[in-house]
Scaffold this motif. Structure first.
Motif, PDB file in Angstrom:
ATOM      1  N   CYS A  61       0.844  -1.198   0.000  1.00 24.12           N
ATOM      2  CA  CYS A  61       0.000   0.000   0.000  1.00 24.12           C
ATOM      3  C   CYS A  61       0.879   1.248   0.000  1.00 24.12           C
ATOM      4  O   CYS A  61       1.922   1.276   0.634  1.00 24.12           O
ATOM      5  CB  CYS A  61      -0.902  -0.016   1.233  1.00 24.12           C
TER       6      CYS A  61
ATOM      7  N   MET B 170      -0.361   4.175   0.971  1.00 20.76           N
ATOM      8  CA  MET B 170      -0.939   5.151   1.909  1.00 20.76           C
ATOM      9  C   MET B 170      -0.509   4.900   3.352  1.00 20.76           C
ATOM     10  O   MET B 170      -0.742   5.728   4.212  1.00 20.76           O
ATOM     11  CB  MET B 170      -2.475   5.111   1.812  1.00 20.76           C
ATOM     12  N   HIS B 171       0.098   3.734   3.592  1.00 15.79           N
ATOM     13  CA  HIS B 171       0.611   3.474   4.934  1.00 15.79           C
ATOM     14  C   HIS B 171       1.878   2.624   4.803  1.00 15.79           C
ATOM     15  O   HIS B 171       2.064   1.941   3.786  1.00 15.79           O
ATOM     16  CB  HIS B 171      -0.456   2.785   5.804  1.00 15.79           C
TER      17      HIS B 171
ATOM     18  N   CYS C   4      -7.263  -1.032   0.112  1.00 12.14           N
ATOM     19  CA  CYS C   4      -6.274  -1.456   1.099  1.00 12.14           C
ATOM     20  C   CYS C   4      -7.035  -1.909   2.339  1.00 12.14           C
ATOM     21  O   CYS C   4      -7.838  -1.153   2.892  1.00 12.14           O
ATOM     22  CB  CYS C   4      -5.321  -0.328   1.453  1.00 12.14           C
TER      23      CYS C   4
ATOM     24  N   ALA D 205      -5.625  -2.721   5.170  1.00 11.43           N
ATOM     25  CA  ALA D 205      -4.955  -2.340   6.412  1.00 11.43           C
ATOM     26  C   ALA D 205      -5.232  -0.882   6.770  1.00 11.43           C
ATOM     27  O   ALA D 205      -5.236  -0.517   7.943  1.00 11.43           O
ATOM     28  CB  ALA D 205      -3.457  -2.580   6.285  1.00 11.43           C
ATOM     29  N   CYS D 206      -5.466  -0.051   5.780  1.00 11.01           N
ATOM     30  CA  CYS D 206      -5.763   1.358   6.049  1.00 11.01           C
ATOM     31  C   CYS D 206      -7.156   1.450   6.677  1.00 11.01           C
ATOM     32  O   CYS D 206      -8.100   0.832   6.185  1.00 11.01           O
ATOM     33  CB  CYS D 206      -5.736   2.177   4.764  1.00 11.01           C
TER      34      CYS D 206
HETATM   35 ZN   LIG Z   1      -2.967   0.913   3.348  1.00 13.96          ZN
END
Ligand SMILES: [Zn+2]
Length: 312
Positions: free
Chosen positions: A38, A40-41, A59, A61-62
């Motif tokens: 990802c 974004m993280h 995603c 996890a986000c």
């Molecule tokens: Zn993510």
């Protein structure tokens, strides 16, 4: 407005193809999904899922609400709005980008322009691989735009890609002149000061001049023959190809770049003639029949306005 058929074609590009172009490296497959790390993280175990059949991504996890289709992926990753993301996909995947102009309804006839056929000479152009080789935000110009908070780093990056801004090793910016057929006419080299104003002590130079006189190949030969002749075109002219958007014409390349980022909502294509005295009918000819709004710089006595009006 973007033409609906163009949007349909853009939506046919899969999220996996987009992820590859964005450098997300989706190489692992899990069932119907492709997975990648990802963006974004901080992601050690790939948690961004891409489903080409449904053409969606997410995603897992986000925590925040993310995911969507191919256009949303470009918007999120490149920090672009919808229109810009569509332009990005069209460019990267060679899709013709058609727009529907509200001016199209006027059905205006192109202004007739009498062209005196000068002796037919072949147009001298530069190898367009120079553009990609030099594309960079590392010029003093780009740094000054960011450091003086005229443009954000994201806007600056976007403008670099849009106008293909280049940089030399010594930090000069290269304003390429690319025409509607994507011919590389030449590149103007300019030196900017840390305050974002151009350095008056250094005259602009041209890539063609450097290639004829200063830059040499390994055998110490000039990179261009002396008979190579430059033919200028408007800076940003390449952006007018394949659309019928109204054109905003300004004096300097810097103004065109800043305005294209700050006023993109207005849907103009911002072009520059490179200086007050540089505007000519020959330069305007590729835009015959278009709606053009001309903005001279501060013009207290109205002389530039009068001069440009007569040319227009
Ligand atoms: Zn993510």
């Amino acid at each position: 407005m973007i033409d609906q058929l163009t949007i349909n074609k853009i939506k046919e590009v899969t999220v996996v193809e987009i992820a590859e172009k964005l450098g997300l490296n989706p190489t692992k497959k899990q069932g119907a999904n492709w997975v990648c790390k990802c963006f974004m993280h901080p992601d050690n175990h790939p948690s961004l899922y891409l489903n080409p059949a449904k053409n969606v991504w997410k995603c897992f996890a986000c925590k925040d609400n993310n995911g969507g289709g191919s256009i949303a992926l470009v918007m999120k990753h490149e920090n672009l709005d919808f229109y810009q993301a569509c332009q990005w996909i069209a460019r990267e995947f060679s899709i013709e980008f058609k727009t529907v102009s509200k001016y199209a309804a006027n059905n205006q006839k192109p202004t007739t322009m009498t062209t005196t056929q000068t002796t037919t000479s072949t147009l001298c152009t530069l190898d367009s691989s120079l553009i990609a080789a030099r594309e960079s935000a590392n010029s003093h110009f780009c740094q000054a735009m960011i450091n003086n908070h005229i443009l954000t780093p994201v806007q600056m990056q976007h403008a670099v890609r849009k106008y293909h801004l280049g940089a030399t090793a010594s930090g000069e910016v290269i304003f390429w002149q690319i025409d509607q057929q994507q011919n590389l006419r030449d590149g103007k080299l300019m030196t900017y000061q840390p305050d974002g104003h151009r350095s008056r002590s250094v005259n602009p130079s041209w890539v063609s001049y450097k290639m004829k006189n200063e830059w040499k190949d390994k055998q110490n030969n000039p990179l261009l023959p002396q008979e190579w002749e430059k033919t200028q075109c408007l800076f940003g002219l390449h952006l007018t190809a394949g659309n019928n958007l109204p054109v905003a014409l300004v004096e300097s390349e810097k103004t065109a770049i800043i305005c294209s980022e700050l006023f993109y909502m207005q849907g103009f294509v911002w072009v520059s003639c490179g200086g007050i005295s540089n505007l000519s009918t020959a330069m305007l000819q590729p835009l015959a029949g278009r709606n053009i709004i001309i903005f001279p710089d501060t013009d207290p006595d109205g002389s530039t306005f009068a001069k440009w009006s007569s040319i227009a």
